[in-house]
Design a protein around this motif. Structure first.
Motif, PDB file in Angstrom:
ATOM      1  N   LEU A 142       2.577  -4.745   3.051  1.00 12.90           N
ATOM      2  CA  LEU A 142       3.591  -3.779   3.449  1.00 12.90           C
ATOM      3  C   LEU A 142       2.936  -2.409   3.381  1.00 12.90           C
ATOM      4  CD1 LEU A 142       6.531  -2.958   4.123  1.00 12.90           C
ATOM      5  CD2 LEU A 142       6.928  -2.829   1.649  1.00 12.90           C
ATOM      6  N   ALA A 143       2.936  -1.690   4.509  1.00 17.44           N
ATOM      7  CA  ALA A 143       2.314  -0.361   4.567  1.00 17.44           C
ATOM      8  C   ALA A 143       3.142   0.515   5.491  1.00 17.44           C
ATOM      9  CB  ALA A 143       0.874  -0.479   5.053  1.00 17.44           C
ATOM     10  N   LEU A 155       3.589   8.763   8.431  1.00 11.61           N
ATOM     11  CA  LEU A 155       3.210   7.662   9.307  1.00 11.61           C
ATOM     12  C   LEU A 155       1.831   7.174   8.894  1.00 11.61           C
ATOM     13  CD1 LEU A 155       2.083   9.182  12.675  1.00 11.61           C
ATOM     14  CD2 LEU A 155       3.002  10.577  10.883  1.00 11.61           C
ATOM     15  N   ALA A 156       1.448   6.034   9.403  1.00  5.80           N
ATOM     16  CA  ALA A 156       0.122   5.508   9.087  1.00  5.80           C
ATOM     17  C   ALA A 156      -0.911   6.538   9.505  1.00  5.80           C
ATOM     18  CB  ALA A 156      -0.112   4.188   9.810  1.00  5.80           C
ATOM     19  N   GLY A 157      -1.838   6.833   8.620  1.00 13.94           N
ATOM     20  CA  GLY A 157      -2.822   7.872   8.877  1.00 13.94           C
ATOM     21  C   GLY A 157      -2.485   9.177   8.200  1.00 13.94           C
ATOM     22  N   GLY A 158      -1.263   9.286   7.661  1.00 10.49           N
ATOM     23  CA  GLY A 158      -0.847  10.470   6.912  1.00 10.49           C
ATOM     24  C   GLY A 158      -1.038  11.761   7.685  1.00 10.49           C
ATOM     25  N   GLY A 159      -1.446  12.809   6.973  1.00  7.19           N
ATOM     26  CA  GLY A 159      -1.631  14.116   7.584  1.00  7.19           C
ATOM     27  C   GLY A 159      -2.668  14.123   8.690  1.00  7.19           C
ATOM     28  N   ALA A 199      -7.275   6.745   3.763  1.00  9.23           N
ATOM     29  CA  ALA A 199      -7.773   5.708   2.849  1.00  9.23           C
ATOM     30  C   ALA A 199      -6.816   4.517   2.772  1.00  9.23           C
ATOM     31  CB  ALA A 199      -7.997   6.296   1.456  1.00  9.23           C
ATOM     32  N   GLY A 200      -5.512   4.802   2.672  1.00 11.77           N
ATOM     33  CA  GLY A 200      -4.533   3.715   2.589  1.00 11.77           C
ATOM     34  C   GLY A 200      -4.498   2.875   3.845  1.00 11.77           C
ATOM     35  N   VAL A 235       0.867  -1.176   0.000  1.00 13.89           N
ATOM     36  CA  VAL A 235       0.000   0.000   0.000  1.00 13.89           C
ATOM     37  C   VAL A 235       0.906   1.229   0.000  1.00 13.89           C
ATOM     38  CG1 VAL A 235      -1.779   1.273   1.245  1.00 13.89           C
ATOM     39  CG2 VAL A 235      -1.834  -1.231   1.220  1.00 13.89           C
ATOM     40  N   ILE A 236       0.819   2.000  -1.075  1.00 14.88           N
ATOM     41  CA  ILE A 236       1.609   3.219  -1.207  1.00 14.88           C
ATOM     42  C   ILE A 236       0.756   4.372  -0.690  1.00 14.88           C
ATOM     43  CG2 ILE A 236       2.841   4.747  -2.782  1.00 14.88           C
ATOM     44  CD1 ILE A 236       4.013   1.909  -2.658  1.00 14.88           C
ATOM     45  N   GLY A 237       1.196   4.996   0.382  1.00 15.58           N
ATOM     46  CA  GLY A 237       0.439   6.094   0.969  1.00 15.58           C
ATOM     47  C   GLY A 237      -0.549   5.570   1.990  1.00 15.58           C
TER      48      GLY A 237
END
Length: 121
Positions: free
Chosen positions: A34-35, A86-90, A17-18, A11-13
């Motif tokens: 892999l994330a 990081l997971a969850g992005g912004g 959503a990712g 998962v890229i990003g």
């Protein structure tokens, strides 16, 4: 001897959503994904009293920073950007806040973009 990693999905990003996609894919325990790295348990992420410090200091483990390309309509100026690393992005670094535009902002958008942006919708 080097180790070789094999995953069913990458998962890229891992913004909102990712992260949901990675979680959904791994609901099947036979699936490997892999994330992005999860920092939810890190005190600066889970404790809102660190919000100001996160905003004022740069933590490379939590942020990506960069600069955009010069914009023709803006006298060739470019702008710096920051997003979550990081997971969850912004959403992980902004306290998952939702900020609704003011009525004045919506009226300005309505003038520029039409009734779809009216605050009365």
């Amino acid at each position: 001897m080097s180790q070789q990693w094999v995953f069913d999905y990458i998962v890229i990003g891992t913004g909102p959503a990712g992260a949901v996609m990675a979680k959904t894919l791994t609901d099947d325990k036979k699936t490997s994904v892999l994330a992005g790295e999860n920092h939810d348990k890190d005190r600066p992420i889970r404790d809102s009293t660190f919000a100001l410090e996160l905003e004022e200091r740069f933590f490379p483990q939590y942020f990506w920073q960069g600069e955009g390309v010069p914009q023709k309509g803006l006298d060739e100026r470019s702008f710096e950007w920051t997003t979550g690393r990081l997971a969850g992005g912004g959403s992980s670094i902004n306290g998952e806040q939702y900020v609704r535009p003011t009525s004045d902002v919506l009226r300005e958008w309505q003038k520029l973009l039409g009734d779809l942006w009216s605050s009365r919708r």
